[in-house]
Design a protein around this motif. Structure first.
Motif, short mmCIF file in Angstrom:
data_model
loop_
_atom_site.label_atom_id
_atom_site.label_comp_id
_atom_site.label_asym_id
_atom_site.label_seq_id
_atom_site.Cartn_x
_atom_site.Cartn_y
_atom_site.Cartn_z
N GLU A 280 -12.09 -1.25 -11.08
CA GLU A 280 -12.14 -2.01 -12.32
C GLU A 280 -10.85 -2.80 -12.51
OE1 GLU A 280 -12.96 0.62 -15.52
OE2 GLU A 280 -14.98 1.13 -14.83
N GLY A 281 -10.96 -3.97 -13.13
CA GLY A 281 -9.79 -4.78 -13.40
C GLY A 281 -10.04 -6.25 -13.17
N ASP A 282 -9.15 -7.07 -13.70
CA ASP A 282 -9.25 -8.52 -13.56
C ASP A 282 -9.02 -8.92 -12.11
OD1 ASP A 282 -8.56 -11.35 -13.59
OD2 ASP A 282 -8.41 -11.15 -15.77
N SER A 283 -9.80 -9.87 -11.62
CA SER A 283 -9.65 -10.32 -10.23
C SER A 283 -8.28 -10.91 -9.97
CB SER A 283 -10.73 -11.36 -9.89
OG SER A 283 -12.01 -10.77 -9.89
N ASP A 284 -7.63 -11.45 -10.99
CA ASP A 284 -6.30 -12.04 -10.82
C ASP A 284 -5.18 -11.03 -10.97
OD1 ASP A 284 -7.32 -14.60 -10.41
OD2 ASP A 284 -7.40 -15.02 -12.56
N ALA A 285 -5.51 -9.77 -11.22
CA ALA A 285 -4.47 -8.74 -11.37
C ALA A 285 -3.65 -8.64 -10.10
CB ALA A 285 -5.11 -7.40 -11.70
N ALA A 286 -2.34 -8.52 -10.26
CA ALA A 286 -1.43 -8.48 -9.11
C ALA A 286 -1.45 -7.09 -8.46
CB ALA A 286 -0.02 -8.83 -9.55
N VAL A 287 -1.49 -7.09 -7.13
CA VAL A 287 -1.48 -5.85 -6.35
C VAL A 287 -0.26 -5.89 -5.43
CG1 VAL A 287 -2.71 -4.38 -4.73
CG2 VAL A 287 -3.99 -5.75 -6.40
N ALA A 288 0.60 -4.89 -5.52
CA ALA A 288 1.73 -4.75 -4.60
C ALA A 288 1.27 -3.91 -3.41
CB ALA A 288 2.91 -4.09 -5.30
N VAL A 289 1.44 -4.44 -2.21
CA VAL A 289 1.01 -3.74 -1.00
C VAL A 289 2.24 -3.23 -0.27
CG1 VAL A 289 -0.36 -3.89 1.10
CG2 VAL A 289 -0.93 -5.35 -0.86
N PHE A 290 2.30 -1.91 -0.07
CA PHE A 290 3.41 -1.29 0.63
C PHE A 290 2.93 -0.67 1.94
CE2 PHE A 290 4.69 -1.08 -3.84
CZ PHE A 290 6.01 -1.49 -3.78
N PRO A 291 3.78 -0.70 2.99
CA PRO A 291 3.44 0.02 4.22
C PRO A 291 3.96 1.45 4.17
CG PRO A 291 5.42 -1.26 4.58
CD PRO A 291 5.00 -1.50 3.14
N THR A 292 3.29 2.36 4.85
CA THR A 292 3.78 3.72 5.01
C THR A 292 3.23 4.31 6.29
OG1 THR A 292 3.86 5.97 4.10
CG2 THR A 292 1.86 4.70 3.67
N ARG A 293 4.02 5.15 6.92
CA ARG A 293 3.47 5.97 7.99
C ARG A 293 2.67 7.10 7.34
NH1 ARG A 293 8.41 6.80 12.33
NH2 ARG A 293 9.00 4.62 12.51
N GLU A 294 1.91 7.81 8.16
CA GLU A 294 1.15 8.95 7.63
C GLU A 294 2.07 10.00 7.05
OE1 GLU A 294 -2.77 9.97 9.71
OE2 GLU A 294 -1.58 9.11 11.34
N SER A 295 3.29 10.09 7.58
CA SER A 295 4.24 11.09 7.09
C SER A 295 4.70 10.80 5.67
CB SER A 295 5.45 11.19 8.02
OG SER A 295 6.06 9.92 8.16
N GLY A 296 4.45 9.58 5.16
CA GLY A 296 4.81 9.28 3.78
C GLY A 296 3.74 9.64 2.77
N LEU A 297 2.55 10.02 3.25
CA LEU A 297 1.44 10.28 2.34
C LEU A 297 1.64 11.51 1.45
CD1 LEU A 297 -1.61 9.33 4.59
CD2 LEU A 297 -0.42 7.94 2.87
N PRO A 298 2.35 12.56 1.91
CA PRO A 298 2.59 13.68 0.97
C PRO A 298 3.29 13.25 -0.31
CG PRO A 298 3.03 14.38 3.21
CD PRO A 298 2.79 12.90 3.28
N PHE A 299 4.27 12.34 -0.21
CA PHE A 299 4.93 11.85 -1.41
C PHE A 299 3.92 11.19 -2.34
CE2 PHE A 299 6.95 8.64 -3.96
CZ PHE A 299 8.15 9.20 -4.36
N LEU A 300 3.08 10.34 -1.77
CA LEU A 300 2.07 9.62 -2.55
C LEU A 300 1.14 10.58 -3.26
CD1 LEU A 300 0.95 6.52 -2.74
CD2 LEU A 300 -0.80 7.38 -1.17
N LYS A 301 0.63 11.56 -2.50
CA LYS A 301 -0.41 12.44 -3.02
C LYS A 301 0.12 13.45 -4.03
CE LYS A 301 -3.24 12.11 1.16
NZ LYS A 301 -3.80 12.84 2.33
N GLU A 302 1.32 13.97 -3.81
CA GLU A 302 1.77 15.02 -4.71
C GLU A 302 2.44 14.47 -5.98
OE1 GLU A 302 4.18 17.23 -2.03
OE2 GLU A 302 6.06 16.35 -2.71
N ASN A 303 2.88 13.24 -5.96
CA ASN A 303 3.56 12.67 -7.12
C ASN A 303 2.74 11.63 -7.88
OD1 ASN A 303 6.28 13.91 -6.94
ND2 ASN A 303 6.30 12.89 -4.95
N GLU A 304 1.59 11.19 -7.30
CA GLU A 304 0.88 10.04 -7.87
C GLU A 304 1.89 8.93 -8.15
OE1 GLU A 304 -2.91 10.78 -10.42
OE2 GLU A 304 -1.47 12.29 -11.08
N ALA A 305 2.64 8.59 -7.11
CA ALA A 305 3.72 7.62 -7.26
C ALA A 305 4.11 7.12 -5.87
CB ALA A 305 4.92 8.27 -7.95
N TRP A 306 4.92 6.05 -5.87
CA TRP A 306 5.50 5.56 -4.63
C TRP A 306 6.95 5.18 -4.86
CZ3 TRP A 306 4.80 6.53 0.01
CH2 TRP A 306 5.38 5.77 1.04
#
Length: 408
Positions: A280-306
């Motif tokens: 859901e959201g406006d088609s013009d909404a800005a999306v920031a795209v970040f790269p990560t290795r798989e080893s960075g996913l625990p940070f993402l998943k446990e904090n709901e943050a980047w």
């Protein structure tokens, strides 16, 4: 260098490490490191490789595990550690001290058979002080075998390695300067544009900051050319995973939490899966795209943050491109706020997510709105373009993209 030979080496070493993760130093040398030197073209059964090479020191003498020689002179020192160990700053300092004792030794390799760090002497600056040029893992080697070209006997003997290292050093210095003086350079860019064209009906400071950050990303991309004949360009056919560092002397740093050893998330806050069309959201909404290795996913998943990143403008969503074998934009979340690390209520201390470096004062953590972190059912696959650093797109482009080329 033959790609099949490299793949065979990587597969064999990964099998040995999996079968014996607590391998001691002697077995690491024989089974992993000596085959690595042979892969680089050095003949272990000749006078060009010396084992337990004696190094004179002020207090007596010591030994380095391997010295690689051209004629009678050592040109590369190789220090070996067991697979079960982790390469440390103390061991890097030790190798630097070894290199300092021998005038002709311009190169050093520290490795435990699965992780590698390469040092060289900065002949043009800093009085020839040793600096880290590249760090890579066995897994990275399977992705980007060209990095080995920096270390082959032929490249060392011909001087090609020195040319590559100098270009990397100059690029590192530019990246470091832009990172340390981002605000000053941003203001200079904004002022130059205003002086040339006058006032503009846009947030010129934000645009200028994004330009400076984009320049750093381009420099990082260019720096990944290690071992490539014509230099790495953004159109290369795979994301470059080897970590090329700017470490001179004793310390260095890398952005984001994606360069830590693999850890399991304390909690997993991924809300589920979602199709891109259903976001859901406006088609013009800005999306920031970040790269990560798989080893960075625990940070993402446990904090709901980047984190820990610099951001130059507002955006509504974060999308995560996972490198390595995945090569997909695979996660999406809605942004709630952008805060400093000490305000982010992280599950672990920030330094547990960082490798060998303090977090810069201006780096932030992007906190997601609770319950909005989803794994994409239809992730966006890599084609020829990928985010080396922060990139922006729109929600509409993310929804309709067939490959990364359509959104980056």
């Amino acid at each position: 260098m033959d790609r099949d030979e490299i793949d065979e080496y990587v597969d064999r070493c990964q099998g040995l490490i999996e079968a014996s993760p607590q391998m001691d130093e002697e077995n690491t040398k024989v089974k992993l490191i000596q085959p690595f030197l042979e892969l680089l073209g050095w003949d272990l059964y000749s006078t060009e490789v010396a084992l337990e090479y004696t190094i004179p020191m002020a207090s007596g003498s010591t030994h380095v595990d391997y010295a690689l020689l051209v004629g009678d002179s050592p040109v590369v020192f190789v220090e070996a550690k067991p697979v079960r160990s982790t390469l440390s700053d103390d061991e890097v300092r030790q190798l630097r001290s070894y290199m300092r004792q021998e005038l002709d030794v311009d190169w050093g390799i520290l490795t435990n058979g699965k992780s590698f760090e390469v040092l060289t002497k900065d002949r043009r600056r800093n009085g020839g002080e040793e600096m880290s040029v590249v760090q890579f893992s066995l897994e990275d080697l399977g992705e980007r075998p060209g990095v080995l070209e920096l270390l082959t006997k032929e490249s060392i003997r011909s001087g090609k390695s020195a040319e590559i290292a100098e270009q990397v050093a100059e690029t590192n210095r530019a990246i470091r300067y832009l990172n340390e003086h981002e605000s000053t350079v941003t203001n200079s860019v904004a002022s130059a544009v205003t002086d040339e064209v006058g006032e503009l009906p846009i947030d010129l400071e934000a645009q200028s900051r994004e330009f400076v950050q984009g320049l750093v990303s381009v420099l990082r991309e260019q720096r990944q050319f290690v071992g490539e004949t014509d230099g790495h360009t953004p159109e290369d056919d795979s994301p470059p995973d080897p970590e090329v560092t700017g470490r001179e002397g004793e310390t260095g740093s890398a952005d984001g939490p994606d360069n830590l050893e693999h850890i399991e998330p304390i909690e997993d806050h991924v809300a589920g899966t979602i199709r891109r069309q259903d976001i859901e959201g406006d088609s013009d909404a800005a999306v920031a795209v970040f790269p990560t290795r798989e080893s960075g996913l625990p940070f993402l998943k446990e904090n709901e943050a980047w984190g820990f990143v610099r951001v130059g403008r507002d955006f509504d969503y974060v999308a995560m491109y996972v490198t390595g074998d995945v090569r997909q934009v695979k996660y999406i979340a809605e942004v709630e706020r952008v805060v400093s690390p000490d305000q982010a209520d992280l599950k672990r201390e920030p330094l547990e997510y960082k490798d060998r470096g303090a977090i810069a004062d201006d780096k932030k953590v992007i906190v997601f709105r609770p319950g909005t972190l989803y794994e994409l059912e239809d992730p966006v696959p890599f084609e020829t373009r990928y985010p080396q650093g922060l990139r922006y797109t729109t929600l509409g482009e993310l929804r309709t993209a067939e490959t990364t080329d359509d959104m980056l």
